[in-house]
Design a protein around this motif. Structure first.
Motif, PDB file in Angstrom:
ATOM      1  N   ILE A   1     -74.803 -36.371 -14.663  1.00  0.00           N
ATOM      2  CA  ILE A   1     -74.342 -36.037 -13.288  1.00  0.00           C
ATOM      3  C   ILE A   1     -72.964 -36.158 -13.357  1.00  0.00           C
ATOM      4  N   LYS A   2     -72.193 -34.988 -12.877  1.00  0.00           N
ATOM      5  CA  LYS A   2     -70.655 -35.225 -12.880  1.00  0.00           C
ATOM      6  C   LYS A   2     -70.310 -34.399 -11.676  1.00  0.00           C
ATOM      7  N   SER A   3     -69.176 -34.873 -11.177  1.00  0.00           N
ATOM      8  CA  SER A   3     -68.530 -34.001  -9.901  1.00  0.00           C
ATOM      9  C   SER A   3     -67.675 -32.993 -10.364  1.00  0.00           C
ATOM     10  N   PHE A   4     -67.580 -32.033  -9.141  1.00  0.00           N
ATOM     11  CA  PHE A   4     -66.709 -30.627  -9.451  1.00  0.00           C
ATOM     12  C   PHE A   4     -65.937 -30.492  -8.136  1.00  0.00           C
ATOM     13  N   VAL A   5     -64.792 -30.239  -8.337  1.00  0.00           N
ATOM     14  CA  VAL A   5     -63.965 -29.602  -7.378  1.00  0.00           C
ATOM     15  C   VAL A   5     -64.299 -28.094  -7.042  1.00  0.00           C
ATOM     16  N   VAL A   6     -64.913 -27.818  -6.026  1.00  0.00           N
ATOM     17  CA  VAL A   6     -65.304 -26.380  -5.608  1.00  0.00           C
ATOM     18  C   VAL A   6     -64.590 -25.773  -4.498  1.00  0.00           C
ATOM     19  N   PRO A   7     -63.781 -24.775  -4.522  1.00  0.00           N
ATOM     20  CA  PRO A   7     -63.300 -23.939  -3.567  1.00  0.00           C
ATOM     21  C   PRO A   7     -64.248 -23.392  -2.454  1.00  0.00           C
ATOM     22  N   LEU A   8     -64.392 -23.605  -1.430  1.00  0.00           N
ATOM     23  CA  LEU A   8     -65.393 -23.295  -0.377  1.00  0.00           C
ATOM     24  C   LEU A   8     -65.347 -21.583  -0.093  1.00  0.00           C
ATOM     25  N   ASP A   9     -64.400 -21.001  -0.407  1.00  0.00           N
ATOM     26  CA  ASP A   9     -64.402 -19.509  -0.385  1.00  0.00           C
ATOM     27  C   ASP A   9     -64.705 -18.853  -1.814  1.00  0.00           C
ATOM     28  N   ALA A  10     -65.218 -19.590  -2.700  1.00  0.00           N
ATOM     29  CA  ALA A  10     -65.725 -18.989  -3.931  1.00  0.00           C
ATOM     30  C   ALA A  10     -66.902 -18.209  -3.732  1.00  0.00           C
ATOM     31  N   ASP A  11     -67.233 -17.098  -4.442  1.00  0.00           N
ATOM     32  CA  ASP A  11     -68.103 -16.259  -4.413  1.00  0.00           C
ATOM     33  C   ASP A  11     -69.562 -17.157  -4.657  1.00  0.00           C
ATOM     34  N   GLY A  12     -70.598 -16.819  -3.816  1.00  0.00           N
ATOM     35  CA  GLY A  12     -72.069 -17.552  -4.120  1.00  0.00           C
ATOM     36  C   GLY A  12     -72.042 -18.837  -3.356  1.00  0.00           C
ATOM     37  N   ILE A  13     -71.150 -19.043  -2.163  1.00  0.00           N
ATOM     38  CA  ILE A  13     -71.265 -20.204  -1.182  1.00  0.00           C
ATOM     39  C   ILE A  13     -71.550 -19.822  -0.023  1.00  0.00           C
ATOM     40  N   ALA A  14     -72.554 -20.531   0.411  1.00  0.00           N
ATOM     41  CA  ALA A  14     -72.871 -20.093   2.051  1.00  0.00           C
ATOM     42  C   ALA A  14     -73.234 -21.206   2.821  1.00  0.00           C
ATOM     43  N   VAL A  15     -72.593 -21.394   4.043  1.00  0.00           N
ATOM     44  CA  VAL A  15     -72.795 -22.682   4.928  1.00  0.00           C
ATOM     45  C   VAL A  15     -73.999 -22.117   5.565  1.00  0.00           C
ATOM     46  N   VAL A  16     -75.184 -22.725   5.298  1.00  0.00           N
ATOM     47  CA  VAL A  16     -76.352 -22.346   6.029  1.00  0.00           C
ATOM     48  C   VAL A  16     -76.694 -22.709   7.413  1.00  0.00           C
ATOM     49  N   ARG A  17     -76.220 -23.889   7.786  1.00  0.00           N
ATOM     50  CA  ARG A  17     -76.364 -24.129   9.225  1.00  0.00           C
ATOM     51  C   ARG A  17     -75.391 -25.477   9.350  1.00  0.00           C
ATOM     52  N   LEU A  18     -75.290 -25.769  10.731  1.00  0.00           N
ATOM     53  CA  LEU A  18     -74.447 -27.108  11.102  1.00  0.00           C
ATOM     54  C   LEU A  18     -75.579 -27.905  11.838  1.00  0.00           C
ATOM     55  N   GLU A  19     -75.607 -29.178  11.683  1.00  0.00           N
ATOM     56  CA  GLU A  19     -76.616 -30.131  12.386  1.00  0.00           C
ATOM     57  C   GLU A  19     -76.179 -30.287  13.462  1.00  0.00           C
ATOM     58  N   HIS A  20     -77.343 -30.813  14.414  1.00  0.00           N
ATOM     59  CA  HIS A  20     -76.977 -31.178  15.763  1.00  0.00           C
ATOM     60  C   HIS A  20     -77.128 -32.730  15.507  1.00  0.00           C
ATOM     61  N   LYS A  21     -76.547 -33.793  15.998  1.00  0.00           N
ATOM     62  CA  LYS A  21     -76.244 -35.096  15.778  1.00  0.00           C
ATOM     63  C   LYS A  21     -76.480 -36.090  16.760  1.00  0.00           C
ATOM     64  N   LEU A  22     -76.902 -37.369  16.455  1.00  0.00           N
ATOM     65  CA  LEU A  22     -76.705 -38.662  17.360  1.00  0.00           C
ATOM     66  C   LEU A  22     -75.396 -38.705  17.799  1.00  0.00           C
ATOM     67  N   GLY A  23     -74.493 -38.839  16.824  1.00  0.00           N
ATOM     68  CA  GLY A  23     -73.015 -39.333  17.145  1.00  0.00           C
ATOM     69  C   GLY A  23     -72.117 -38.449  16.100  1.00  0.00           C
ATOM     70  N   ILE A  24     -70.806 -39.091  15.975  1.00  0.00           N
ATOM     71  CA  ILE A  24     -69.787 -38.029  15.476  1.00  0.00           C
ATOM     72  C   ILE A  24     -69.600 -36.558  15.586  1.00  0.00           C
ATOM     73  N   LYS A  25     -69.957 -36.166  17.033  1.00  0.00           N
ATOM     74  CA  LYS A  25     -70.346 -34.939  17.404  1.00  0.00           C
ATOM     75  C   LYS A  25     -69.000 -33.811  16.982  1.00  0.00           C
ATOM     76  N   SER A  26     -68.180 -34.612  17.065  1.00  0.00           N
ATOM     77  CA  SER A  26     -66.883 -33.828  16.923  1.00  0.00           C
ATOM     78  C   SER A  26     -66.630 -33.349  15.463  1.00  0.00           C
ATOM     79  N   SER A  27     -67.187 -33.990  14.557  1.00  0.00           N
ATOM     80  CA  SER A  27     -67.198 -33.746  13.149  1.00  0.00           C
ATOM     81  C   SER A  27     -68.269 -32.815  12.732  1.00  0.00           C
ATOM     82  N   ASP A  28     -68.037 -31.609  11.923  1.00  0.00           N
ATOM     83  CA  ASP A  28     -69.302 -30.883  11.838  1.00  0.00           C
ATOM     84  C   ASP A  28     -70.113 -31.291  10.267  1.00  0.00           C
ATOM     85  N   THR A  29     -71.253 -31.137  10.388  1.00  0.00           N
ATOM     86  CA  THR A  29     -72.199 -31.661   9.508  1.00  0.00           C
ATOM     87  C   THR A  29     -72.887 -30.503   8.793  1.00  0.00           C
ATOM     88  N   ALA A  30     -72.537 -30.103   7.622  1.00  0.00           N
ATOM     89  CA  ALA A  30     -73.148 -28.927   7.197  1.00  0.00           C
ATOM     90  C   ALA A  30     -74.274 -28.754   5.932  1.00  0.00           C
TER      91      ALA A  30
END
Length: 395
Positions: free
Chosen positions: A183-212
């Motif tokens: 297991i390794k970690s990679f820094v990935v640009p979010l505008d790279a081809d093949g990346i999709a933000v499928v949905r944003l969660e509705h949450k109990l708290g920290i609502k001003s922060s998006d959770t994707a």
């Protein structure tokens, strides 16, 4: 031996700037973005620019001080900043451009060239998947070397700032057959081809922060974006990527300390208005029961903060701090939920209504005992370190 618990004077400006932002920017818009979940807080753009400038100055200062025997650097500064800003609003703190949890991961694992290259990115962090939560070794997202690139495939959930950041630190396995060592970690640009933000969660708290939820389909990233070494050492396990938590857990603990302090201040105000003053010269048992509760909670809060400072200081001074990082996160996470819930209880109808921020702090606080490793996971790690057990010995 004397122990000096005073913070270095050079860090006073960090505390002052962060507190002013928390008081004059965060608090006035805290309820607005709690009610307007998923709406981007545009008021943070200027704050993000200022934070970027100060980080550049701080990097220069840390470099000049690198010859000192004792270092008070990036980690200590980060926990002070997180504490003050979270006193204002922890969700907004997590939404400041350029200050994602992935940035702490980069600071923990990256080499000098990567630290320079990724100095100005805003990085979210993607670990959790639909098939696991606390068991980080169960990563199924894959990264396959193809020429000079890695090709990443998988899905990540609960990515804080996942739709707003410009990069994301992704945990992926190089070989599923080799277990956690791959297991390794990679820094990935979010505008790279093949990346999709499928949905944003509705949450109990920290609502001003998006959770994707983010999906990666044949996403190509340069091999130089792998943090740490590409070598798979089965004997060592995945200690390299786990160093990430040694940096981020004290920062989350500091967030909890900030929210806890806000609730304690409000609790003390309510007690004073009711005619119950806190008297530290009298035994707690000889005072009003609500005052005795306040004193108990305040002592837990102080312990949380001291543990957080120690874990951050150790990280700055390159001392192994896995035990201390987990201790700070466990203590602060448990304390902040205790403090905020008790504040709501003592506040009665005022604590439960949206007329005050107490009910919001109670909702916000719960995540601070969950993400970056739950309370139960922290206690398991602490037990392993104290008893000298491996993960195979103590599950």
């Amino acid at each position: 031996m004397a122990i000096n618990l005073e913070l270095p004077e050079k860090l006073n400006s960090t505390v002052e700037r962060a507190h002013l932002a928390a008081e004059h920017i965060f608090r006035p818009i805290s309820r607005k973005y709690d009610l307007a979940e998923h709406e981007y807080p545009v008021e943070l753009d200027e704050l993000g620019k200022l934070a970027k400038q100060s980080r550049g100055q701080e990097r220069s200062g840390d470099a000049e001080a690198s010859g000192e025997d004792t270092v008070n650097g990036t980690n200590l500064r980060s926990v002070l900043n997180a504490r003050e800003l979270s006193w204002g609003d922890v969700g907004l703190m997590l939404s400041i451009p350029g200050q994602g949890l992935g940035n702490a991961a980069i600071a923990a694992v990256a080499n000098e060239e990567q630290l320079e290259r990724f100095a100005d990115v805003w990085a979210a962090m993607a670990i959790t998947e639909p098939g696991f939560g606390s068991d980080s070794a169960a990563v199924t997202t894959t990264a396959v070397l193809d020429g000079d690139d890695y090709v990443i495939n998988g899905e990540k959930i609960f990515v804080t700032a996942g739709s707003r950041a410009d990069h994301v630190v992704v945990w992926a396995t190089l070989d599923k057959n080799l277990g956690r060592a791959a297991i390794k970690s990679f820094v990935v640009p979010l505008d790279a081809d093949g990346i999709a933000v499928v949905r944003l969660e509705h949450k109990l708290g920290i609502k001003s922060s998006d959770t994707a939820v983010i999906r990666f389909d044949d996403v190509r990233v340069p091999s130089g974006n792998l943090l740490g070494t590409a070598e798979i050492n089965v004997e060592k396990g995945f200690g390299g990527v786990m160093q990430t938590f040694d940096n981020t857990r004290p920062m989350v603990a500091a967030m909890a300390v900030g929210v806890g302090r806000a609730a304690l201040e409000e609790m003390r105000r309510m007690l004073s208005e009711a005619g119950h003053e806190v008297d530290y010269d009298k035994p707690a048992a000889a005072q009003h029961v609500a005052v005795a509760e306040f004193i108990r909670l305040e002592s837990d809060w102080e312990a949380s903060w001291l543990l957080t400072l120690r874990a951050a200081w150790m990280a700055d001074n390159r001392e192994p701090n896995s035990l201390e990082a987990s201790m700070s996160k466990a203590k602060a996470g448990r304390t902040v939920t205790d403090v905020t819930n008790k504040a709501v209880e003592i506040g009665g109808t005022g604590g439960y209504a949206e007329s005050e921020l107490l009910e919001k702090w109670a909702r916000d606080s719960k995540i601070l005992d969950i993400f970056e490793g739950t309370q139960q996971i922290q206690q398991l790690i602490i037990a392993r370190r104290v008893l000298g057990k491996t993960s195979a010995d103590l599950k």
